[in-house]
Design a protein around this motif. Structure first.
Motif, PDB file in Angstrom:
ATOM      1  N   LEU A   1      40.254  49.630  43.652  1.00 21.53           N
ATOM      2  CA  LEU A   1      39.196  50.481  44.202  1.00 21.53           C
ATOM      3  C   LEU A   1      39.484  50.727  45.680  1.00 21.53           C
ATOM      4  N   ASP A   2      38.958  51.808  46.195  1.00 21.72           N
ATOM      5  CA  ASP A   2      39.200  52.167  47.590  1.00 21.72           C
ATOM      6  C   ASP A   2      38.718  51.061  48.534  1.00 21.72           C
ATOM      7  N   GLY A   3      39.645  50.487  49.277  1.00 24.83           N
ATOM      8  CA  GLY A   3      39.297  49.499  50.292  1.00 24.83           C
ATOM      9  C   GLY A   3      39.084  48.090  49.795  1.00 24.83           C
ATOM     10  N   LEU A   4      39.155  47.870  48.494  1.00 22.06           N
ATOM     11  CA  LEU A   4      38.823  46.554  47.957  1.00 22.06           C
ATOM     12  C   LEU A   4      39.833  45.489  48.375  1.00 22.06           C
ATOM     13  N   ALA A   5      41.108  45.716  48.126  1.00 18.98           N
ATOM     14  CA  ALA A   5      42.120  44.714  48.464  1.00 18.98           C
ATOM     15  C   ALA A   5      42.278  44.561  49.973  1.00 18.98           C
ATOM     16  N   ALA A   6      42.254  45.680  50.697  1.00 12.37           N
ATOM     17  CA  ALA A   6      42.414  45.613  52.155  1.00 12.37           C
ATOM     18  C   ALA A   6      41.262  44.855  52.801  1.00 12.37           C
ATOM     19  N   GLY A   7      40.043  45.099  52.330  1.00  8.61           N
ATOM     20  CA  GLY A   7      38.880  44.424  52.903  1.00  8.61           C
ATOM     21  C   GLY A   7      38.842  42.943  52.609  1.00  8.61           C
ATOM     22  N   THR A   8      39.104  42.572  51.363  1.00  7.59           N
ATOM     23  CA  THR A   8      39.081  41.155  51.007  1.00  7.59           C
ATOM     24  C   THR A   8      40.233  40.400  51.669  1.00  7.59           C
ATOM     25  N   THR A   9      41.378  41.067  51.852  1.00  9.25           N
ATOM     26  CA  THR A   9      42.493  40.425  52.555  1.00  9.25           C
ATOM     27  C   THR A   9      42.159  40.229  54.028  1.00  9.25           C
TER      28      THR A   9
END
Length: 324
Positions: A171-179
């Motif tokens: 999803l948009d921004g999901l991996a970047a945000g959680t990382t």
């Protein structure tokens, strides 16, 4: 420590500044994302969005890391593992997007690359850096020597983390945000274990991901692709190994663990009973198909990641209070 602020700010600014130059280049090269037919229908509109944006994250990570911590061998090793996984992901993306081969790299080719990364990380860390083969056990606050089994565990940590982050990138921004959240937690963890240079690497990773979110948040202008997701997983796993907190990574990366488990549960259930536990896996798609908006799913998962990070840091605080 001023270097932490400088590294985070530099990584963030590089990601922000490079985006308007890098993203149009991806469009000109027609590095567009293809959307799987069995995915949620709402994702069809994302077809053609530039991918392989993980290169932008890597660029923003490496420059401040080398400037403020490049003389530290552990940071160099962490960068090697990160870029090694980024290269594996880049080749996979290139084959799928540019050469139009939907399967990308073969499983055994990916596995070979990850074995090389795991051997390099575990051997150099344990032998040359004197890290040994012991692991720090959360809650107990004690270290246990795993001997030869240590090398198997490190391989599992690398493969598990990289694939879990890869699954989360749906999803948009999901991996970047959680990382971003996980990297900030590991900044504190690295400082706790007396590794300020690794803390610089971690905070630069957080800054790079946060800057990338400027273009990856909904509606995404660019996707990180396997180039980014495998690199991010490799970075987190490398720092966990170098701080002896491989088991703590399971808590810090709780969202990643849940995403991976949802896929495993779905596959086992369907193959054994013919029934699905979730409407779709990974689990973020289950919530989408349950009526949640994409932004709601991402926000809730970010919050969950923050809670997991807080739990991990609380364990550190308890260990310190107990004199461990």
């Amino acid at each position: 420590m001023q270097e932490l602020l400088y590294a985070a700010a530099m990584a963030f600014v590089i990601a922000i500044a490079a985006g308007p130059l890098f993203i149009p280049m991806l469009k000109r090269l027609k590095f567009g994302q293809s959307i799987r037919e069995e995915g949620p229908e709402s994702h069809y509109a994302k077809a053609g969005t530039p991918t392989m944006g993980g290169v932008l994250i890597l660029l923003a990570l490496v420059i401040p890391s080398l400037i403020f911590a490049g003389r530290n061998p552990e940071v160099v090793l962490a960068l090697f593992v990160t870029f090694g996984h980024g290269l594996i992901g880049f080749l996979d993306d290139f084959i799928k997007v540019v050469l139009k081969r939907s399967m990308g790299l073969k499983a055994r080719q990916k596995l070979l690359g990850q074995i090389i990364m795991a051997l390099a990380l575990s051997y150099i860390a344990s032998i040359y850096f004197g890290r040994g083969t012991d692991l720090w056990i959360p809650v107990l606050g004690a270290s246990v020597d795993f001997g030869a089994l240590y090398y198997v565990l490190i391989f599992l940590v690398l493969v598990g983390t990289t694939n879990a982050v890869n699954l989360t990138d749906g999803l948009d921004g999901l991996a970047a945000g959680t990382t971003t959240v996980a990297a900030l937690a590991y900044t504190v963890i690295a400082l706790y274990f007396g590794k300020p240079y690794l803390a610089v690497f971690c905070v630069a990773l957080a800054g790079a991901c946060l800057g990338f979110l400027r273009y990856n948040a909904h509606p995404a202008k660019v996707f990180m692709g396997d180039t980014g997701s495998l690199a991010l997983g490799g970075a987190l796993a490398a720092v966990a190994v170098l701080t002896r907190t491989e088991f703590l990574l399971v808590i810090v990366g709780g969202v990643f663990v849940i995403e991976a488990l949802s896929v495993i549960i779905q596959v086992i259930s369907f193959k054994s009973t013919g029934k699905r536990v979730f409407k779709m896996s990974p689990i973020h798609h289950h919530f989408e198909l349950s009526g949640w908006s994409e932004t709601k799913v991402v926000t809730v998962f970010w919050l969950a990641g923050t809670v997991f990070a807080a739990i991990a840091l609380s364990i550190l605080a308890v260990s310190r209070a107990g004199g461990i």
